[in-house]
Design an enzyme around this catalytic site. Structure first.
Site, PDB file in Angstrom:
ATOM      1  N   CYS A  77       0.846  -1.196   0.000  1.00 18.74           N
ATOM      2  CA  CYS A  77       0.000   0.000   0.000  1.00 18.74           C
ATOM      3  C   CYS A  77       0.882   1.248   0.000  1.00 18.74           C
ATOM      4  O   CYS A  77       1.752   1.391   0.865  1.00 18.74           O
ATOM      5  CB  CYS A  77      -0.915   0.004   1.223  1.00 18.74           C
ATOM      6  N   CYS A  83      -1.477   5.994   6.787  1.00 16.05           N
ATOM      7  CA  CYS A  83      -2.833   5.570   7.152  1.00 16.05           C
ATOM      8  C   CYS A  83      -2.790   4.724   8.428  1.00 16.05           C
ATOM      9  O   CYS A  83      -1.850   3.967   8.653  1.00 16.05           O
ATOM     10  CB  CYS A  83      -3.440   4.768   6.014  1.00 16.05           C
ATOM     11  N   CYS A 269      -8.146   0.848  -1.323  1.00 10.92           N
ATOM     12  CA  CYS A 269      -7.674   0.235  -0.088  1.00 10.92           C
ATOM     13  C   CYS A 269      -7.524  -1.258  -0.337  1.00 10.92           C
ATOM     14  O   CYS A 269      -8.486  -1.926  -0.746  1.00 10.92           O
ATOM     15  CB  CYS A 269      -8.658   0.481   1.057  1.00 10.92           C
ATOM     16  N   GLN A 393     -20.234  -9.527  10.436  1.00  6.05           N
ATOM     17  CA  GLN A 393     -18.777  -9.658  10.337  1.00  6.05           C
ATOM     18  C   GLN A 393     -18.275  -9.169   8.977  1.00  6.05           C
ATOM     19  O   GLN A 393     -18.894  -9.433   7.947  1.00  6.05           O
ATOM     20  CB  GLN A 393     -18.364 -11.112  10.546  1.00  6.05           C
ATOM     21  N   CYS A 518     -12.643 -11.233  20.514  1.00  4.57           N
ATOM     22  CA  CYS A 518     -11.938 -10.324  19.605  1.00  4.57           C
ATOM     23  C   CYS A 518     -10.880  -9.519  20.349  1.00  4.57           C
ATOM     24  O   CYS A 518     -10.304  -8.589  19.782  1.00  4.57           O
ATOM     25  CB  CYS A 518     -12.923  -9.387  18.909  1.00  4.57           C
TER      26      CYS A 518
END
Length: 561
Positions: A77, A83, A269, A393, A518
């Site tokens: 990227c 970013c 992206c 999700q 998570c």
């Protein structure tokens, strides 16, 4: 006597990097003093400038890479270092998977005070290299949550605590070595029974298994860890005169620069689905053409705050959500016509109104500008209706891996009663219902329960029941009505389970608890409570839901002692 700090602000030092923080910063020592350095990997030596000094640790900026890690790769990227969306693109993917596994292990050991199988110095059994590729045939959890940490620890490449770090005062939950080697076993494809657990919870078992410790399996990664996100949430702003591709005042949209609210304009992206990128590009272009103003969080003026795009991976359906700082959208018909013309797959165009001075993306009012209020997608053959504010999700391929593992750990034979304590729109509940006798789902958000009921009806699944409320309040009522769960499944937000819910689980005494996590830190904290309450943690399966970021999900099996 208080020892003087051996480094000073603006001093240039050589730092040997020994681990990573939970947010991907390198951590190492200079003159025996702990420094955090961005864009530095374990095993590297860097020349760095000290930016900030605390009593027992500090921050430094990398000036020169003196010795590179074999795990360092060129980030594809072009704006990776500006970013804040990804943190690990400069680390080889297999090393990312090893690090994520080790991050889970470190949290279990240091926060949960739990014994991990084969972990003498930070390593653990379960795979030859801590990596398993996902080969599931279907294509994270997007949880907006403040990070709630348990005990904080800093560990180096050999799993030994680094001296000089102030417990509870550093910005780390755990600093893990990038590539701690596992001690036994070999990687296996997703969904296959591992050598240690051909039947979940049955082998290893008993006192011998408890003494051996928790099995932490290799992280299940993706065969193609790019273009996996089905949802884009893009902040909108106005370009400054010095931006390369925008004149002063033109509409821009992208992601926030790391640690700031400065918007980095972007048209592509690499972790987003290509369709999301294209839709965002088109919506920005239409907004520029129509002279739409962007919201300015400093003044509270301007109209367009965010653009959200959802894409159905299986169906190809697209939803566009315009989050506005007011009820009225000038030239709204032209907006709608322009989006419909530019995005033929669009099925839903929605406005969400958020007039509050807040960082929260959505407001309370949502209205359909054109089309349906939902789009549809499928996970493992189960069809879901997804509204603008539904939790769904963001990585469909890995979601199937995650949920299949949760069902496997539940050990269902077709007769069991299961409670899904954070059921959301019913995703895990419906996976469970295909193999359980009856499933009860509870969720505090009324709109999510409406979606869950609609999704059950959509799939003709009738052995499920959903209720609105706090799990710790609804579950005791079910118990009074004669509901005795064999299995309880929890999939909490990043802050982990409410203490009252953990006590409710202990009071209901199911044979098994399946925890979908998570956040390794709050997971470890909650497992400690369940262990002390009479459960044994058998095995942990990390799943890479968010490649190239520091986040890791895990499925955990606990059985009643």
């Amino acid at each position: 006597m208080k020892q003087p700090v051996p480094v000073s602000k603006n001093e240039e030092v050589v730092v040997d990097i020994e681990g990573l923080t939970h947010d991907g910063e390198g951590v190492g020592r200079a003159k025996g003093f702990t420094l955090f350095v961005r864009d530095a990997l374990p095993g590297e030596r860097v020349r760095a400038k000290v930016l900030k000094v605390k009593k027992t640790y500090g921050y430094a900026k990398r000036l020169e890479l003196l010795a590179a890690s074999p795990d360092r790769v060129d980030a594809p990227c072009p704006i990776f270092r500006q970013c804040g969306g990804c943190q690990l693109q400069h680390m080889a993917y297999d090393a990312q998977l090893r690090w994520k596994r080790q991050h889970v292990i470190d949290s279990l050991e240091r926060i949960g005070k739990l014994r991990v199988a084969g972990s003498g110095s930070g390593a653990a059994g379960g795979g030859a290299d801590g990596v398993t590729d996902s080969s599931a045939g279907a294509k994270g959890s997007e949880r907006s949550k403040g990070l709630e940490t348990g005990e904080k620890a800093i560990t180096g490449g050999n799993g030994v605590a680094l001296a000089g770090a102030e417990a509870g005062a550093t910005p780390t939950e755990a600093v893990s070595p990038a590539g701690a080697a596992s001690s036994a076993g070999a990687a296996s494809p997703a969904g296959a029974a591992s050598p240690e657990t051909s039947a979940p919870g049955m082998s290893p078992s008993g006192a011998a298994a408890a003494a051996a410790g928790i099995v932490v399996h290799p992280t299940i990664g993706m065969n193609e860890p790019w273009r996996y996100r089905n949802k884009a949430q893009v902040p909108i702003g106005m370009a400054m005169a010095d931006l390369k591709d925008g004149a002063a005042g033109s509409l821009i949209g992208g992601f926030y620069a790391q640690g700031s609210h400065r918007i980095i304009d972007m048209d592509e992206c690499l972790i987003q689905h290509e369709r999301n990128d294209e839709v965002v590009r088109q919506v920005k272009a239409i907004g520029r053409r129509l002279g739409v103003s962007a919201y300015d969080e400093n003044t509270g003026r301007g109209l367009l705050r965010h653009v959200m795009v959802r894409t159905g991976y299986v169906t190809g359906e697209v939803m566009v959500v315009l989050v506005t700082n007011g009820d009225r959208i000038p030239r709204v018909d032209e907006w709608v016509a322009g989006i419909r013309e530019a995005v033929p797959a669009v099925k839903s165009i929605v406005q969400n109104v958020n007039k509050r001075n807040t960082n929260v993306i959505f407001g309370d009012v949502t209205r359909v500008l054109w089309g349906s209020d939902v789009i549809y997608d499928e996970l493992d053959g189960i069809r879901f209706a997804i509204s603008a504010r539904s939790f769904y999700q963001v990585n469909p391929e890995q979601t199937v891996v995650l949920y299949r593992k949760a069902v496997e750990y539940a050990g269902l034979t077709g007769t069991e009663t299961v409670i899904d304590a954070y059921c959301g729109i019913g995703t895990i509940s419906l996976f469970l219902a295909r193999q359980a006798g009856r499933v009860y789902g509870v969720e505090v958000v009324p709109e999510a329960i409406e979606d869950a009921r609609r999704n059950a009806e959509l799939n003709g699944i009738r052995n499920v029941e959903f209720a609105v409320g706090l799990s710790e309040e609804v579950m005791p009522r079910w118990r009074e009505q004669g509901v005795e769960p064999d299995v309880i499944v929890v999939d909490p937000p990043r802050k982990g389970c409410d203490e009252a819910l953990l006590q409710t689980i202990l009071a209901m005494r199911p044979k098994r608890v399946v925890y979908v996590s998570c956040n390794p830190s709050t997971l470890a904290r909650d497992l400690r409570v369940l262990e002390d309450g009479g459960y044994r943690t058998v095995e942990v399966q990390p799943v890479d839901m968010f490649p190239h970021t520091v986040h890791v999900e895990a499925v955990i099996l606990l059985v009643r002692k």
